[in-house]
Enzyme design. Structure first.
Site, PDB file in Angstrom:
ATOM      1  N   SER A 248       0.859  -1.188   0.000  1.00 54.11           N
ATOM      2  CA  SER A 248       0.000   0.000   0.000  1.00 54.11           C
ATOM      3  C   SER A 248       0.893   1.235   0.000  1.00 54.11           C
ATOM      4  O   SER A 248       2.062   1.153   0.394  1.00 54.11           O
ATOM      5  CB  SER A 248      -0.881   0.016   1.257  1.00 54.11           C
ATOM      6  OG  SER A 248      -1.681   1.181   1.294  1.00 54.11           O
TER       7      SER A 248
ATOM      8  N   TYR B 192      -2.085  -0.832  10.505  1.00 57.00           N
ATOM      9  CA  TYR B 192      -2.175  -1.240   9.088  1.00 57.00           C
ATOM     10  C   TYR B 192      -0.927  -0.789   8.317  1.00 57.00           C
ATOM     11  O   TYR B 192      -0.317  -1.568   7.576  1.00 57.00           O
ATOM     12  CB  TYR B 192      -3.436  -0.621   8.472  1.00 57.00           C
ATOM     13  CG  TYR B 192      -3.554  -0.831   6.984  1.00 57.00           C
ATOM     14  CD1 TYR B 192      -3.905  -2.073   6.464  1.00 57.00           C
ATOM     15  CD2 TYR B 192      -3.303   0.211   6.083  1.00 57.00           C
ATOM     16  CE1 TYR B 192      -4.009  -2.267   5.094  1.00 57.00           C
ATOM     17  CE2 TYR B 192      -3.405   0.030   4.713  1.00 57.00           C
ATOM     18  CZ  TYR B 192      -3.763  -1.212   4.226  1.00 57.00           C
ATOM     19  OH  TYR B 192      -3.857  -1.403   2.867  1.00 57.00           O
TER      20      TYR B 192
HETATM   21  P1  NAP Z   1     -11.450  -6.192   0.003  1.00 62.63           P
HETATM   22  O1  NAP Z   1     -12.298  -5.601  -1.069  1.00 62.63           O
HETATM   23  O2  NAP Z   1     -11.910  -6.147   1.412  1.00 62.63           O
HETATM   24  O3  NAP Z   1     -11.104  -7.717  -0.382  1.00 62.63           O
HETATM   25  C1  NAP Z   1     -10.254  -8.445   0.453  1.00 62.63           C
HETATM   26  C2  NAP Z   1     -10.077  -9.848  -0.086  1.00 62.63           C
HETATM   27  O4  NAP Z   1      -9.179 -10.561   0.784  1.00 62.63           O
HETATM   28  C3  NAP Z   1     -11.365 -10.642  -0.107  1.00 62.63           C
HETATM   29  O5  NAP Z   1     -11.312 -11.567  -1.174  1.00 62.63           O
HETATM   30  C4  NAP Z   1     -11.322 -11.370   1.233  1.00 62.63           C
HETATM   31  O6  NAP Z   1     -12.166 -12.509   1.201  1.00 62.63           O
HETATM   32  C5  NAP Z   1      -9.842 -11.719   1.309  1.00 62.63           C
HETATM   33  N1  NAP Z   1      -9.324 -11.976   2.659  1.00 62.63           N
HETATM   34  C6  NAP Z   1      -9.387 -11.183   3.752  1.00 62.63           C
HETATM   35  N2  NAP Z   1      -8.813 -11.794   4.804  1.00 62.63           N
HETATM   36  C7  NAP Z   1      -8.369 -12.993   4.358  1.00 62.63           C
HETATM   37  C8  NAP Z   1      -7.705 -14.081   4.967  1.00 62.63           C
HETATM   38  N3  NAP Z   1      -7.382 -14.081   6.274  1.00 62.63           N
HETATM   39  N4  NAP Z   1      -7.385 -15.165   4.209  1.00 62.63           N
HETATM   40  C9  NAP Z   1      -7.711 -15.195   2.892  1.00 62.63           C
HETATM   41  N5  NAP Z   1      -8.347 -14.197   2.267  1.00 62.63           N
HETATM   42  C10 NAP Z   1      -8.675 -13.117   2.988  1.00 62.63           C
HETATM   43  O7  NAP Z   1      -9.990  -5.506   0.024  1.00 62.63           O
HETATM   44  P2  NAP Z   1      -9.181  -4.707  -1.110  1.00 62.63           P
HETATM   45  O8  NAP Z   1      -9.471  -3.272  -0.948  1.00 62.63           O
HETATM   46  O9  NAP Z   1      -9.375  -5.351  -2.419  1.00 62.63           O
HETATM   47  O10 NAP Z   1      -7.682  -4.932  -0.577  1.00 62.63           O
HETATM   48  C11 NAP Z   1      -6.901  -6.005  -1.059  1.00 62.63           C
HETATM   49  C12 NAP Z   1      -5.446  -5.739  -0.713  1.00 62.63           C
HETATM   50  O11 NAP Z   1      -5.068  -4.473  -1.239  1.00 62.63           O
HETATM   51  C13 NAP Z   1      -5.164  -5.682   0.791  1.00 62.63           C
HETATM   52  O12 NAP Z   1      -3.914  -6.280   1.047  1.00 62.63           O
HETATM   53  C14 NAP Z   1      -5.093  -4.187   1.075  1.00 62.63           C
HETATM   54  O13 NAP Z   1      -4.270  -3.897   2.181  1.00 62.63           O
HETATM   55  C15 NAP Z   1      -4.503  -3.683  -0.225  1.00 62.63           C
HETATM   56  N6  NAP Z   1      -4.770  -2.276  -0.490  1.00 62.63           N
HETATM   57  C16 NAP Z   1      -6.032  -1.835  -0.804  1.00 62.63           C
HETATM   58  C17 NAP Z   1      -6.241  -0.496  -1.125  1.00 62.63           C
HETATM   59  C18 NAP Z   1      -7.566   0.037  -1.556  1.00 62.63           C
HETATM   60  O14 NAP Z   1      -7.660   1.241  -1.813  1.00 62.63           O
HETATM   61  N7  NAP Z   1      -8.598  -0.756  -1.709  1.00 62.63           N
HETATM   62  C19 NAP Z   1      -5.161   0.406  -1.079  1.00 62.63           C
HETATM   63  C20 NAP Z   1      -3.901  -0.076  -0.729  1.00 62.63           C
HETATM   64  C21 NAP Z   1      -3.706  -1.410  -0.465  1.00 62.63           C
HETATM   65  P3  NAP Z   1     -12.745 -13.201   2.562  1.00 62.63           P
HETATM   66  O15 NAP Z   1     -13.184 -12.088   3.450  1.00 62.63           O
HETATM   67  O16 NAP Z   1     -13.823 -14.094   2.089  1.00 62.63           O
HETATM   68  O17 NAP Z   1     -11.593 -13.974   3.123  1.00 62.63           O
END
Ligand code: NAP
Length: 258
Positions: free
Chosen positions: A143, A157
């Site tokens: 991130s 985080y």
């Molecule tokens: P999201 O929409 O909440 O999706 C998260 C995904 O991870 C879901 O498929 C969830 O499915 C899975 N997950 C969560 N905990 C898990 C676990 N313990 N084991 C296996 N799967 C798990 O999140 P996102 O925004 O796409 O974020 C994804 C990644 O990008 C993260 O690492 C986050 O830190 C990073 N990120 C996101 C943003 C942003 O703006 N969205 C910015 C910077 C970085 P289940 O809940 O069914 O397990």
């Protein structure tokens, strides 16, 4: 150039948001793609949506990345189904907020268990297969928060996302002799399911601070992942690349005309 047909790919956290965007780019590029997450219902819905978008196979695997044994089973299932594994996108992560003053040890442990331990366990579980590939790739979803920026409520985080980069730099050295590269994508603010839960006010405020004027789409992260996964990117390792619409560039809101 950049032929991903027949590349075998595992995306953790692939059922939603950024992971789903990454998976959809790989599917459309012709790769065999497995997605892993905890909720079987979300996995099934995602597999149904992705299946048929490309010529390759699409597979869903239930796994909690904070559990080492579950990661081993996840890797074994994928290797069994695809005959190997070339690319691991260690993307699963959580971002609950907790102000420093009231953060509990349980909250701290939970976020490290998923974001940091989950990164280690997924990579360790897939290591033999990635080495056997001969052009193995690890792509971490870190991130901008932590490695570059901060935001109130996310000290824990940000620490996990910076920890992923510490992991990456030594892993890249250890695995270089096996031609396995380890790189990280640093998303800015991307319109994922998790982002929608942050609420309209947060999203609008973020959009005002981004020179491109809008949040990114999950596929924006997928396009960089696809390049990093290619054979042509074999000499690029240990790098952290922001995909953020220029969000980390302005010194003030005035600089973006806000
Ligand atoms: P999201 O929409 O909440 O999706 C998260 C995904 O991870 C879901 O498929 C969830 O499915 C899975 N997950 C969560 N905990 C898990 C676990 N313990 N084991 C296996 N799967 C798990 O999140 P996102 O925004 O796409 O974020 C994804 C990644 O990008 C993260 O690492 C986050 O830190 C990073 N990120 C996101 C943003 C942003 O703006 N969205 C910015 C910077 C970085 P289940 O809940 O069914 O397990």
């Amino acid at each position: 150039m950049f032929d991903l047909q027949h590349r075998t790919v595992l995306v953790t956290g692939g059922s939603k948001g950024i992971g789903r965007g990454i998976a959809s780019v790989f599917v459309r590029a012709g790769a065999d793609v497995a997605i892993a997450a905890r909720s079987a219902g979300d996995i099934d819905a995602c597999v149904a949506a992705l299946d048929g978008l490309g010529p390759g196979k699409v597979l869903g695997v239930v796994a909690d990345v904070s559990d080492r044994a579950a990661c081993d089973a996840m890797a074994a299932t994928v290797v069994d189904a695809f005959g190997g594994l070339d690319v691991l996108c260690a993307n699963a992560g959580i971002f609950p907020d907790a102000p420093l003053a009231t953060m509990t040890p349980e909250q701290l442990n939970e976020i490290f268990a998923v974001n940091v331990n989950g990164t280690f366990f997924s990579v360790q579980a897939c290591l033999d297969a990635l080495i056997a590939s001969g052009s193995g790739r690890v792509i971490l979803t870190s991130s901008i928060t932590g490695p570059i920026t901060g935001f109130p409520g996310w000290s824990h985080y940000g620490a996990t996302k910076a920890a992923q980069l510490g992991f990456m730099r030594t892993a890249a050295i250890e695995l270089a002799k096996h031609k396995v590269t380890v790189n990280a994508v640093l998303p800015g603010n991307i319109m994922s399911e998790g982002m929608v839960e942050m609420g309209e006010e947060y999203i609008n405020g973020m959009a005002r601070s981004i020179p491109m004027g809008a949040l990114g789409e999950p596929e924006d992260i997928g396009y960089l992942a696809a390049f990093l996964a290619s054979r042509e990117a074999g000499y690029l390792t240990g790098q952290a690349i922001a995909v953020d619409g220029g969000q980390v560039l302005p010194e003030s809101l005035e600089a973006v005309g806000g």
